[in-house]
Each structure stands twice: as structure tokens, then as C-alpha cells.
Design a protein around this motif. Structure first.
Motif, mmCIF file in Angstrom:
data_model
loop_
_atom_site.group_PDB
_atom_site.id
_atom_site.type_symbol
_atom_site.label_atom_id
_atom_site.label_comp_id
_atom_site.label_asym_id
_atom_site.label_seq_id
_atom_site.Cartn_x
_atom_site.Cartn_y
_atom_site.Cartn_z
ATOM 1 N N ASP A 1 15.138 4.621 -18.975
ATOM 2 C CA ASP A 1 15.660 3.455 -19.602
ATOM 3 C C ASP A 1 16.295 2.169 -18.901
ATOM 4 O O ASP A 1 16.223 1.001 -19.191
ATOM 5 N N ASP A 2 16.723 2.734 -17.633
ATOM 6 C CA ASP A 2 17.409 1.668 -16.833
ATOM 7 C C ASP A 2 16.434 1.188 -15.696
ATOM 8 O O ASP A 2 16.853 0.327 -14.654
ATOM 9 N N ALA A 3 15.073 1.262 -15.795
ATOM 10 C CA ALA A 3 14.260 0.956 -14.728
ATOM 11 C C ALA A 3 14.021 -0.527 -14.990
ATOM 12 O O ALA A 3 14.045 -1.299 -16.049
ATOM 13 N N PRO A 4 14.019 -1.467 -13.914
ATOM 14 C CA PRO A 4 13.619 -3.000 -13.997
ATOM 15 C C PRO A 4 12.315 -3.287 -14.371
ATOM 16 O O PRO A 4 11.576 -2.414 -14.750
ATOM 17 N N PRO A 5 12.262 -4.428 -15.069
ATOM 18 C CA PRO A 5 10.873 -4.840 -15.668
ATOM 19 C C PRO A 5 9.913 -4.823 -14.686
ATOM 20 O O PRO A 5 10.072 -5.020 -13.389
ATOM 21 N N PRO A 6 8.635 -4.796 -14.968
ATOM 22 C CA PRO A 6 7.629 -4.556 -13.992
ATOM 23 C C PRO A 6 7.122 -6.037 -13.661
ATOM 24 O O PRO A 6 7.526 -6.834 -14.077
ATOM 25 N N ARG A 7 6.513 -6.087 -12.460
ATOM 26 C CA ARG A 7 6.081 -7.191 -11.942
ATOM 27 C C ARG A 7 4.818 -7.621 -12.734
ATOM 28 O O ARG A 7 4.421 -6.826 -13.391
ATOM 29 N N PRO A 8 4.318 -8.988 -12.657
ATOM 30 C CA PRO A 8 3.094 -9.208 -13.311
ATOM 31 C C PRO A 8 2.080 -8.356 -13.066
ATOM 32 O O PRO A 8 1.804 -7.876 -11.998
ATOM 33 N N LEU A 9 1.140 -8.506 -13.822
ATOM 34 C CA LEU A 9 -0.038 -7.636 -14.076
ATOM 35 C C LEU A 9 -0.920 -7.904 -12.828
ATOM 36 O O LEU A 9 -1.396 -6.916 -12.002
ATOM 37 N N ALA A 10 -1.185 -9.161 -12.469
ATOM 38 C CA ALA A 10 -2.111 -9.537 -11.362
ATOM 39 C C ALA A 10 -1.424 -9.199 -9.946
ATOM 40 O O ALA A 10 -2.020 -8.522 -9.022
ATOM 41 N N VAL A 11 0.025 -8.918 -9.868
ATOM 42 C CA VAL A 11 0.565 -8.271 -8.759
ATOM 43 C C VAL A 11 0.519 -6.644 -8.780
ATOM 44 O O VAL A 11 0.303 -6.324 -7.615
ATOM 45 N N LEU A 12 0.533 -6.332 -9.755
ATOM 46 C CA LEU A 12 0.356 -4.676 -9.961
ATOM 47 C C LEU A 12 -1.263 -4.264 -9.467
ATOM 48 O O LEU A 12 -1.451 -3.310 -8.855
ATOM 49 N N GLU A 13 -2.047 -5.341 -9.955
ATOM 50 C CA GLU A 13 -3.732 -5.100 -9.483
ATOM 51 C C GLU A 13 -3.861 -5.011 -7.957
ATOM 52 O O GLU A 13 -4.391 -4.260 -7.139
ATOM 53 N N THR A 14 -3.047 -6.065 -7.410
ATOM 54 C CA THR A 14 -2.907 -5.990 -5.977
ATOM 55 C C THR A 14 -2.446 -4.790 -5.220
ATOM 56 O O THR A 14 -2.978 -4.413 -4.319
ATOM 57 N N ALA A 15 -1.285 -4.271 -5.905
ATOM 58 C CA ALA A 15 -0.690 -3.135 -5.286
ATOM 59 C C ALA A 15 -1.509 -1.970 -5.523
ATOM 60 O O ALA A 15 -1.639 -1.044 -4.372
ATOM 61 N N ILE A 16 -2.433 -1.793 -6.334
ATOM 62 C CA ILE A 16 -3.197 -0.718 -6.732
ATOM 63 C C ILE A 16 -4.448 -1.024 -5.652
ATOM 64 O O ILE A 16 -4.921 0.335 -5.012
ATOM 65 N N GLN A 17 -4.725 -2.015 -5.426
ATOM 66 C CA GLN A 17 -6.025 -2.242 -4.397
ATOM 67 C C GLN A 17 -5.457 -1.785 -3.037
ATOM 68 O O GLN A 17 -6.170 -1.356 -2.213
ATOM 69 N N GLU A 18 -4.376 -1.986 -2.501
ATOM 70 C CA GLU A 18 -3.408 -1.615 -1.362
ATOM 71 C C GLU A 18 -3.598 -0.199 -1.256
ATOM 72 O O GLU A 18 -3.646 0.416 -0.278
ATOM 73 N N LEU A 19 -3.141 0.517 -2.484
ATOM 74 C CA LEU A 19 -3.139 1.910 -2.658
ATOM 75 C C LEU A 19 -4.452 2.352 -2.288
ATOM 76 O O LEU A 19 -4.727 3.412 -1.486
ATOM 77 N N ILE A 20 -5.705 1.957 -2.893
ATOM 78 C CA ILE A 20 -6.740 2.405 -2.819
ATOM 79 C C ILE A 20 -7.220 2.301 -1.177
ATOM 80 O O ILE A 20 -7.774 3.355 -0.803
ATOM 81 N N ALA A 21 -6.773 1.143 -0.507
ATOM 82 C CA ALA A 21 -7.309 1.117 0.890
ATOM 83 C C ALA A 21 -6.572 2.126 1.740
ATOM 84 O O ALA A 21 -7.020 2.719 2.636
ATOM 85 N N LEU A 22 -5.136 2.421 1.205
ATOM 86 C CA LEU A 22 -4.862 3.392 2.123
ATOM 87 C C LEU A 22 -5.209 4.915 1.833
ATOM 88 O O LEU A 22 -5.208 5.629 2.757
ATOM 89 N N ARG A 23 -5.598 4.972 0.486
ATOM 90 C CA ARG A 23 -6.581 6.285 0.080
ATOM 91 C C ARG A 23 -7.759 6.420 1.275
ATOM 92 O O ARG A 23 -7.904 7.629 1.468
ATOM 93 N N VAL A 24 -8.416 5.255 1.162
ATOM 94 C CA VAL A 24 -9.542 5.562 2.029
ATOM 95 C C VAL A 24 -9.235 5.771 3.479
ATOM 96 O O VAL A 24 -10.203 6.407 3.976
ATOM 97 N N GLN A 25 -8.048 5.242 3.922
ATOM 98 C CA GLN A 25 -7.774 5.581 5.367
ATOM 99 C C GLN A 25 -7.220 6.769 5.468
ATOM 100 O O GLN A 25 -6.868 7.113 6.703
ATOM 101 N N ALA A 26 -7.097 7.709 4.322
ATOM 102 C CA ALA A 26 -6.127 8.944 4.398
ATOM 103 C C ALA A 26 -5.019 8.745 4.964
ATOM 104 O O ALA A 26 -4.300 9.643 5.650
ATOM 105 N N GLU A 27 -4.219 7.468 4.581
ATOM 106 C CA GLU A 27 -2.739 7.684 5.233
ATOM 107 C C GLU A 27 -1.866 8.290 3.989
ATOM 108 O O GLU A 27 -1.284 7.544 3.023
#
Length: 401
Positions: A105-131
Motif C-alpha cells: 500500500d505504501d509503494a510510490p506511484p509507478p513511472r510512466p508506461l514508456a519509461v517502464l518499457e525502456t526499463a524492461i528492454q534494459e532488463l532483456i539486454a542484461l539477460r542476453v548478457q547473462a548479467e
């Protein structure tokens, strides 16, 4: 307790674990062999540590003993994981998925959807690198943030975009947990992906969830279940002519080929590889959904399936035809070198095998360090020598063998 000749090699090998579980279940070698369809003499050699079991044999023995393959391999590799502090990083990921539908309940509001999509793409890049370390640090907060975002979006396209993010975050967590041997967390993450994917508006996400789930089935010694998942995924994902759809379908065929080979069904494995080969001629080299499909990946799977059949000469013959392109995905490159090293070790090309293992480490250190085939290959190389040279001993110590 360590091997007296090789201090870095734990005596608790796959063979020791097989023997321990066999005695717990009060099976004779003959009885276990009957249930696993493996000769008692072969089981005896495995238990003594004179040979490593192939993937099909390992799966059959695990099935007969009623355990996951990961139990016989000794995953997760606790000491190595603790050195990397990855075990502590994985616990918050599990907690985030537990709160998937009820974020704090005390979590801050999420960032804009476009920002979250960028964050997921960064996550996928780290996954491909096995980081794995960076992934484990970022995943819990992002999973929770996306869960909150899903509750705030109206029905329609924006809601579908959030479900795509949920599916990819869950897929990433499942892959990391699986690679590190945390099967319960991997399965939990995939159940979350299975919930999100059908609401993403993208039928390929549903197929990819089944693709990842098939690996879990294989680890539970349910190879036929994994192949069945691939058949269902191909049935439900119509070939609409879209290159992305065709690439996903080809990836499903390759997974079915590997699972069929591990299950000893060589005819089906060859059939799946044939279908994938034909499709790869149409698609060429592709990269959709962080999946590499094309003629090169078909060749890499031919190497893997030949190794799983214990046809290591053929695997090495295939491997020698491969030239990895500059900038090829590190995880894919590492898998190539790992499979090549296995073939070289079993065809008595031991210096070449160690060179290939080092190439895998250069391509993706974390994937190589925790990969079960690396552990098996290193053990094979150690057994081949009365006293291992220092480079091999150093590599064995590094990967925890």
C-alpha cells in the motif's frame, strides 16, 4: 570432503547422489536399472564416478528415483552462489512475485508506461548478457512497480502493454532462477508469466511461455511433457507469415528437437530439426523476443542434440563448421563453446576442450560458471588425468567442481 588427488573436486558427485538415493529407496542396481532402462553395469560405473551420464540417461535415472535432474546435479551450487551473493539477491524476487496481485500500500506511484518499457528492454539486454547479479538487483522493484501499473491502466491497448511488461519481467526471473538452479522460483515466475501472456494481445508471448515451461518439464524428467508443450504451442500459434511468428515457431521446433534427443527419440529429433532447417532457410538470421533463430542457431542445436545422443564425434564435426559472427549474443556464444568443449573432452581432445571452456567463460562468465554441462566436462577432464595440470585445476576451482 574432497577428492584426495584433486582437492578442488568434491567427492559428492552425480554418481554419489545416485547411489545415496538408490539406497534410500532400497533399490538394487538391477532394480534401478530396470526402472530407468539402463544396464546395471552402466549404473555401477556412474556411481563409481567412472563416467558421467548422458542427458537421456540422467533424465531416466532421475525419473526412476522420483527426483528432479537438478537434485542429481547438486544444484544450486550453494558455495559459489554465496560467494557471488546471488542467493540473497534472489529472495526479494520471490517476495515480489508473492505480492504480484497485492502490491504494498505504501509503494510510490509507478513511472510512466514508456519509461517502464525502456526499463524492461534494459532488463532483456542484461539477460542476453547473462548479467545475473545486475538482473537480480533490479528485478524485485520493477516487478512490483509493473504490478502497480497494471492496476492503474484502463482496459485496452495500454493494459495490454503492461501485460507484455509483466510477461517479460516474469520470463527474465524464470531464466535467471533456472540458470542458477532455483527451480521453485523459476516455476513461480513462469506461473506469473502464464497469467500475463494471454492478456498481452500477442499470441507469441503465450508460445514463449510454453517454450520456457518446457525446460522446467525437462528438468523434472518429463521430457515427453516438454515436447507436448511445443506441439500445443505450434498448434495454437498460426503461421501468419510474419517473420517474428516464424522465428518463434522455429525456436519451438528446436526446443522440441533437443527434448526429443534427450528422451532417446532420435527419429522425432531429426524430424523437428528438419522442420526448423527448412524454416530457417525462409527466415534467415533473426532476433525477436531475445531469441536467435536462423541457420546458425539450427546448427548450434544440431551440435547440442548430437552431444545429448553421445555422438560426440558428430557434435565436434558440426562445431568445427561454425564461425560465430562478431557481436553474437554472449549467452548463445557461451552455449556453443560449452557444447564444443563437451564434444572435445569425450573425443580425447583435452587441451582443446579446456580452450573452449575458457572461450565460454570469456563470452559469458556467470552462465559458464553455473552451467551443469561445464561441471560435467570439467569432471571428465579431471578423471582423464592422474594429476591435473594447474590451468585445469584453476578452472575447476573457479566453477566450483
Amino acid at each position: 570432503m574432497f577428492h584426495p588427488t584433486h582437492p578442488s573436486v568434491p567427492t559428492e558427485t552425480i554418481g554419489a547422489r545416485v547411489r545415496e538415493l538408490r539406497l534410500i529407496r532400497d533399490y538394487s542396481l538391477q532394480e534401478l536399472g530396470r526402472q530407468a532402462h539402463v544396464s546395471a553395469s552402466q549404473l555401477c560405473r556412474i556411481e563409481r564416478g567412472d563416467r558421467y551420464p548422458s542427458e537421456p540417461i540422467l533424465a531416466a535415472v532421475a525419473r526412476a528415483l522420483g527426483v528432479n535432474v537438478s537434485v542429481l546435479r547438486g544444484q544450486p551450487y550453494i558455495q559459489a552462489l554465496q560467494r557471488d551473493q546471488l542467493d540473497a539477491l534472489l529472495t526479494p524476487i520471490s517476495a515480489a512475485f508473492d505480492d504480484w496481485d497485492l502490491p504494498p500500500d505504501d509503494a510510490p506511484p509507478p513511472r510512466p508506461l514508456a519509461v517502464l518499457e525502456t526499463a524492461i528492454q534494459e532488463l532483456i539486454a542484461l539477460r542476453v548478457q547473462a548479467e545475473f547479479t545486475k538482473l537480480a538487483e533490479r528485478l524485485p522493484g520493477l516487478v512490483t512497480e509493473i504490478a502497480i501499473a497494471s492496476q492503474l491502466q484502463p482496459a485496452g491497448h495500454r493494459q495490454e502493454r503492461v501485460h507484455v511488461l509483466q510477461a517479460e519481467a516474469a520470463r527474465t526471473a524464470a531464466i535467471v532462477a533456472y540458470r542458477l538452479g532455483y527451480m521453485d522460483l523459476a516455476r513461480l515466475a513462469l506461473t506469473r508469466m502464464a497469467v500475463a501472456a494471454p492478456h498481452s494481445g500477442d499470441p507469441r508471448q503465450v508460445a514463449i511461455e510454453r517454450y520456457e515451461r518446457a525446460q522446467m518439464a525437462a528438468d523434472s524428467s518429463r521430457l515427453s511433457r516438454g515436447v507436448s508443450l511445443m506441439r500445443h504451442a505450434l498448434r495454437d500459434l498460426d503461421d501468419d507469415g510474419d517473420p517474428a511468428t516464424q522465428a518463434v515457431r522455429g525456436t519451438l521446433q528446436l526446443r522440441a528437437a533437443v527434448l526429443s534427443a534427450r528422451g532417446g527419440d532420435d527419429s522425432s529429433a531429426d524430424d523437428w530439426l528438419g522442420q526448423a532447417t527448412e524454416l530457417a532457410r525462409v527466415t534467415g538470421e533473426t532476433r525477436y523476443y531475445a531469441l536467435a533463430f536462423g541457420p546458425l542457431n539450427v546448427r548450434l542445436h544440431q551440435i547440442a542434440t548430437a552431444g545429448d545422443r553421445d555422438d560426440h564425434a558428430k557434435a565436434l564435426e558440426y562445431a568445427r563448421t561454425v564461425r560465430l559472427p562478431r557481436g553474437y549474443a554472449p549467452t548463445r556464444a557461451a552455449h556453443y563453446w560449452i557444447d564444443r568443449a563437451r564434444a572435445e573432452a569425450w573425443t580425447a581432445k583435452r587441451p582443446a576442450a579446456l580452450t573452449s571452456l575458457h572461450a565460454a567463460r570469456t563470452a559469458s562468465a556467470q552462465l559458464t560458471r553455473y552451467h551443469h554441462t561445464v561441471h560435467e566436462t570439467v569432471a571428465t577432464l579431471l578423471r582423464a588425468r592422474q594429476r591435473a595440470e594447474e590451468p585445469l585445476r584453476e578452472f575447476a576451482a573457479w566453477c566450483g567442481v
